[in-house]
Design a protein around this motif. Structure first.
Motif, PDB file in Angstrom:
ATOM      1  N   VAL A 181      20.252  28.790  52.013  1.00 51.48           N
ATOM      2  CA  VAL A 181      20.107  29.477  50.722  1.00 51.48           C
ATOM      3  C   VAL A 181      21.251  29.132  49.777  1.00 51.48           C
ATOM      4  O   VAL A 181      21.047  28.956  48.562  1.00 51.48           O
ATOM      5  CB  VAL A 181      19.976  31.003  50.924  1.00 51.48           C
ATOM      6  N   ALA A 182      22.481  29.015  50.320  1.00 49.06           N
ATOM      7  CA  ALA A 182      23.605  28.634  49.464  1.00 49.06           C
ATOM      8  C   ALA A 182      23.414  27.207  48.957  1.00 49.06           C
ATOM      9  O   ALA A 182      23.779  26.889  47.811  1.00 49.06           O
ATOM     10  CB  ALA A 182      24.920  28.752  50.233  1.00 49.06           C
ATOM     11  N   GLY A 183      22.841  26.354  49.803  1.00 46.90           N
ATOM     12  CA  GLY A 183      22.590  24.984  49.381  1.00 46.90           C
ATOM     13  C   GLY A 183      21.594  24.907  48.236  1.00 46.90           C
ATOM     14  O   GLY A 183      21.780  24.141  47.282  1.00 46.90           O
ATOM     15  N   ILE A 184      20.528  25.708  48.309  1.00 46.76           N
ATOM     16  CA  ILE A 184      19.525  25.725  47.238  1.00 46.76           C
ATOM     17  C   ILE A 184      20.147  26.205  45.938  1.00 46.76           C
ATOM     18  O   ILE A 184      19.992  25.581  44.884  1.00 46.76           O
ATOM     19  CB  ILE A 184      18.336  26.622  47.633  1.00 46.76           C
ATOM     20  N   ILE A 185      20.876  27.323  46.000  1.00 50.25           N
ATOM     21  CA  ILE A 185      21.458  27.901  44.787  1.00 50.25           C
ATOM     22  C   ILE A 185      22.563  27.011  44.223  1.00 50.25           C
ATOM     23  O   ILE A 185      22.611  26.743  43.010  1.00 50.25           O
ATOM     24  CB  ILE A 185      22.017  29.308  45.093  1.00 50.25           C
ATOM     25  N   ALA A 186      23.473  26.534  45.090  1.00 51.86           N
ATOM     26  CA  ALA A 186      24.593  25.714  44.615  1.00 51.86           C
ATOM     27  C   ALA A 186      24.097  24.413  43.992  1.00 51.86           C
ATOM     28  O   ALA A 186      24.637  23.956  42.969  1.00 51.86           O
ATOM     29  CB  ALA A 186      25.551  25.417  45.768  1.00 51.86           C
ATOM     30  N   ASN A 187      23.071  23.820  44.585  1.00 55.08           N
ATOM     31  CA  ASN A 187      22.523  22.581  44.058  1.00 55.08           C
ATOM     32  C   ASN A 187      21.825  22.817  42.717  1.00 55.08           C
ATOM     33  O   ASN A 187      21.967  22.038  41.771  1.00 55.08           O
ATOM     34  CB  ASN A 187      21.540  21.981  45.064  1.00 55.08           C
ATOM     35  N   THR A 188      21.070  23.911  42.638  1.00 56.04           N
ATOM     36  CA  THR A 188      20.341  24.228  41.417  1.00 56.04           C
ATOM     37  C   THR A 188      21.283  24.609  40.285  1.00 56.04           C
ATOM     38  O   THR A 188      21.149  24.124  39.149  1.00 56.04           O
ATOM     39  CB  THR A 188      19.344  25.370  41.663  1.00 56.04           C
ATOM     40  N   VAL A 189      22.227  25.479  40.581  1.00 57.50           N
ATOM     41  CA  VAL A 189      23.094  26.018  39.535  1.00 57.50           C
ATOM     42  C   VAL A 189      24.230  25.067  39.184  1.00 57.50           C
ATOM     43  O   VAL A 189      24.546  24.864  38.010  1.00 57.50           O
ATOM     44  CB  VAL A 189      23.663  27.393  39.959  1.00 57.50           C
ATOM     45  N   TYR A 190      24.859  24.460  40.210  1.00 60.59           N
ATOM     46  CA  TYR A 190      26.055  23.658  39.974  1.00 60.59           C
ATOM     47  C   TYR A 190      25.896  22.170  40.296  1.00 60.59           C
ATOM     48  O   TYR A 190      26.813  21.385  40.031  1.00 60.59           O
ATOM     49  CB  TYR A 190      27.219  24.204  40.811  1.00 60.59           C
ATOM     50  N   GLY A 191      24.773  21.775  40.899  1.00 53.99           N
ATOM     51  CA  GLY A 191      24.625  20.379  41.298  1.00 53.99           C
ATOM     52  C   GLY A 191      25.507  20.005  42.468  1.00 53.99           C
ATOM     53  O   GLY A 191      25.836  18.837  42.667  1.00 53.99           O
ATOM     54  N   ILE A 192      25.886  21.000  43.270  1.00 53.25           N
ATOM     55  CA  ILE A 192      26.784  20.791  44.405  1.00 53.25           C
ATOM     56  C   ILE A 192      25.968  20.739  45.691  1.00 53.25           C
ATOM     57  O   ILE A 192      25.139  21.625  45.945  1.00 53.25           O
ATOM     58  CB  ILE A 192      27.822  21.926  44.498  1.00 53.25           C
ATOM     59  N   GLU A 193      26.184  19.725  46.524  1.00 55.36           N
ATOM     60  CA  GLU A 193      25.491  19.614  47.800  1.00 55.36           C
ATOM     61  C   GLU A 193      26.337  20.262  48.898  1.00 55.36           C
ATOM     62  O   GLU A 193      27.501  19.910  49.085  1.00 55.36           O
ATOM     63  CB  GLU A 193      25.226  18.148  48.135  1.00 55.36           C
ATOM     64  N   ILE A 194      25.731  21.204  49.607  1.00 54.83           N
ATOM     65  CA  ILE A 194      26.405  21.875  50.720  1.00 54.83           C
ATOM     66  C   ILE A 194      26.024  21.125  51.992  1.00 54.83           C
ATOM     67  O   ILE A 194      24.932  21.310  52.530  1.00 54.83           O
ATOM     68  CB  ILE A 194      25.983  23.349  50.827  1.00 54.83           C
ATOM     69  N   LYS A 195      26.918  20.265  52.473  1.00 49.07           N
ATOM     70  CA  LYS A 195      26.570  19.375  53.582  1.00 49.07           C
ATOM     71  C   LYS A 195      26.887  19.941  54.962  1.00 49.07           C
ATOM     72  O   LYS A 195      26.435  19.405  55.966  1.00 49.07           O
ATOM     73  CB  LYS A 195      27.267  18.025  53.399  1.00 49.07           C
ATOM     74  N   ASP A 196      27.701  20.973  55.033  1.00 47.86           N
ATOM     75  CA  ASP A 196      27.984  21.566  56.339  1.00 47.86           C
ATOM     76  C   ASP A 196      28.284  23.050  56.161  1.00 47.86           C
ATOM     77  O   ASP A 196      28.526  23.531  55.050  1.00 47.86           O
ATOM     78  CB  ASP A 196      29.151  20.867  57.034  1.00 47.86           C
ATOM     79  N   MET A 197      28.257  23.783  57.282  1.00 54.86           N
ATOM     80  CA  MET A 197      28.388  25.234  57.237  1.00 54.86           C
ATOM     81  C   MET A 197      29.811  25.693  56.971  1.00 54.86           C
ATOM     82  O   MET A 197      30.051  26.879  56.771  1.00 54.86           O
ATOM     83  CB  MET A 197      27.870  25.841  58.548  1.00 54.86           C
ATOM     84  N   ASN A 198      30.763  24.768  56.972  1.00 57.15           N
ATOM     85  CA  ASN A 198      32.147  25.114  56.701  1.00 57.15           C
ATOM     86  C   ASN A 198      32.535  24.881  55.243  1.00 57.15           C
ATOM     87  O   ASN A 198      33.716  24.963  54.900  1.00 57.15           O
ATOM     88  CB  ASN A 198      33.082  24.304  57.608  1.00 57.15           C
ATOM     89  N   HIS A 199      31.566  24.606  54.414  1.00 57.36           N
ATOM     90  CA  HIS A 199      31.839  24.318  53.011  1.00 57.36           C
ATOM     91  C   HIS A 199      32.530  25.511  52.345  1.00 57.36           C
ATOM     92  O   HIS A 199      32.196  26.665  52.598  1.00 57.36           O
ATOM     93  CB  HIS A 199      30.543  23.992  52.281  1.00 57.36           C
ATOM     94  N   GLU A 200      33.469  25.207  51.489  1.00 54.65           N
ATOM     95  CA  GLU A 200      34.263  26.253  50.829  1.00 54.65           C
ATOM     96  C   GLU A 200      33.395  27.236  50.052  1.00 54.65           C
ATOM     97  O   GLU A 200      33.662  28.442  50.022  1.00 54.65           O
ATOM     98  CB  GLU A 200      35.273  25.608  49.876  1.00 54.65           C
TER      99      GLU A 200
END
Length: 519
Positions: A181-200
């Motif tokens: 879910v963080a990956g979907i939101i971060a990518n949509t809102v900020y264009g940031i790819e969450i590649k692992d579960m330890n992402h800041e």
């Protein structure tokens, strides 16, 4: 000498607080002469029902006892603030929807301000700042625009499926869902790819939402009922809220500022909602106006990022718990998917209208374990009357969604997970009260990101069931653990433990999932 000074300071503040509360109470009582208030528990002098507030990890149970004792409208008084608990959907529609012009305000929260959560329009008082931020959120997440985000949602769901294949047969860690879910939101809102579960950014949003859940749990802090306490020195016992806010504020500010500022500093940022907002700022030449617009853009971005990640996170957990606990329902959903989608592809958004049972499972997840069981508190802006009762201006109105969605007159056997309650003649039954009409808020305060959340939930649920079987986890002796956990929480409810695993349904489905890595 220091100790004497401390006691003197606290005594003076207590006296001043008492004088203010007595003055307000006298003015309030004068307005009530000849009026009938809704029933409720009897309070104490000056502090009212402050000590009755549920200081527990399941506050809805206390409110449910009140509703059973006093009825669908329960009136309490906390210090000088009146509160009204509404347990009926019809009353909520009458007041919060039909009379939204006077029921759309929010109370000013000291804890929101001190912890930096005052950017959230869901808790912001009615006014120009609220309108500006909400307008931006609505612009990017309304029903017409939401389909533009579906490619990102689909990509992130497919990445989640690939991660789960590598973890098959093991208990699924909550961070798997958080990354989705963080990956979907971060990518949509900020264009940031969450590649692992330890992402800041997963850490920031998780810890920030824990702050929100803590400050919104009734009874945790008295600052919102006694704002003068914010001025007490930190060494005084009553300053616990100030101490807590000082400790957690840097984390919330980092969640608010860091992703947005990162995009501003990047040379070639990925397309995103925040980038579009930043590009629009270049057209604003007045420095003062530009600063206001930038703060609004930053707040709107963080609002979407934080709110969306938490509600979808809880909803998918509820779904997985239900599937593990009710294998017959899971099997029926998979049969529907097989008939509509087949063996040669994964589900798409175009399949939605042909999958009424999957849609019914979503609706039952929303009803069975309400994500925001106490709703979001509204504030009445002027005196009102309803069903013979007087409701004074300034009343905090709590829509008790948990009880509304468990009303046996609307939903038979409310404790059971029964998607069939929403089905009639192989289609969704329009005669059954839609849980979405309660779960996403009321009137002018309805959640502006609800369509995006529903899209995320559909794609995740359909894809998981098409590829995997969800089964209960096993203990060390090989016995199945209970997949239905105890739900806890203040603002957003969550399971206190998770005991389910995912197993691939077939080699063909595994090939489909692996193929998504190259498309």
């Amino acid at each position: 000498m220091i100790q004497t000074h401390q006691h003197l300071s606290f005594s003076i503040l207590s006296i001043l607080l008492g004088v203010v509360l007595l003055a307000r109470r006298r003015k309030w009582l004068n307005r009530l002469r000849g009026c009938v208030l809704p029933p409720g528990p009897r309070g104490l002098p000056v502090i009212g029902n402050l000590l009755d507030l549920p200081n527990t990890d399941q506050p809805w149970k206390v409110y449910d006892d009140w509703a059973q004792t006093y009825g669908d409208m329960v009136y309490t008084q906390v210090m000088s603030t009146p509160m009204l608990l509404i347990s009926s959907a019809n009353i909520a529609f009458d007041l919060l929807d039909k009379r939204s012009a006077i029921y759309s305000d929010r109370s000013v929260s000291v804890m929101n301000e001190l912890t930096a959560w005052d950017f959230n329009v869901g808790f912001m008082p009615y006014g120009q700042r609220w309108r500006s931020i909400r307008k931006k959120v609505h612009e990017y997440f309304n029903l017409t625009v939401t389909p533009n985000h579906r490619d990102t949602q689909t990509e992130e769901v497919h990445a989640f499926l690939r991660r789960c294949l590598a973890h098959t047969g093991k208990e699924l860690h909550p961070l798997f869902i958080r990354q989705l879910v963080a990956g979907i939101i971060a990518n949509t809102v900020y264009g940031i790819e969450i590649k692992d579960m330890n992402h800041e950014y997963i850490r920031l949003v998780t810890q920030s939402r824990e702050v929100m859940d803590t400050i919104k749990q009734p009874g945790n802090f008295w600052l919102d009922y006694m704002p003068l306490l914010r001025h007490i020195p930190t060494w005084v016992p009553g300053a616990v809220g100030v101490k807590y806010a000082a400790r957690v504020r840097p984390t919330v500010e980092a969640m608010l500022n860091k992703p947005f500022d990162t995009i501003k500093d990047e040379v070639d940022p990925k397309d995103s909602i925040a980038l579009d907002m930043i590009n629009r700022l270049k057209e604003v030449h007045d420095p003062e106006r530009r600063a206001i617009e930038e703060r609004c853009a930053k707040d709107a971005s963080a609002m979407a990022y934080s709110a969306g990640s938490d509600t979808s996170y809880s909803l998918i957990q509820i779904f997985l718990c239900a599937m593990a606990a009710y294998p017959d329902i899971q099997r029926k959903a998979q049969e529907e998917l097989q008939a509509v989608v087949g063996h040669d592809r994964l589900p798409t958004y175009e399949d939605r209208g042909s999958l009424p049972y999957i849609q019914a499972i979503f609706l039952e997840c929303m009803r069975w374990r309400p994500i925001v069981p106490l709703g979001v508190v509204h504030r009445l802006m002027e005196d009102d009357y309803y069903n013979g009762y007087f409701i004074p201006a300034g009343t905090l109105v709590v829509p008790f969604v948990w009880r509304m969605l468990r009303n046996p007159q609307e939903y038979s056997e409310p404790e059971k997970f029964k998607p069939e309650r929403f089905i009639k003649d192989s289609a969704l039954n329009p005669d059954v009260l839609d849980p979405n009409s309660l779960a996403f808020g009321f009137g002018r305060r309805i959640c502006p990101g609800r369509y995006f959340a529903m899209d995320t939930a559909f794609m995740a649920m359909a894809s998981i069931l098409h590829v995997f079987n969800v089964v209960p986890s096993l203990d060390k002796d090989g016995n199945q653990l209970n997949p239905i956990p105890r739900w806890i929480g203040g603002h957003v409810s969550r399971p206190d433990s998770l005991h389910y695993m995912l197993y691939s349904r077939s080699g063909a489905s595994e090939k489909l999932v692996h193929a998504t890595a190259t498309t």
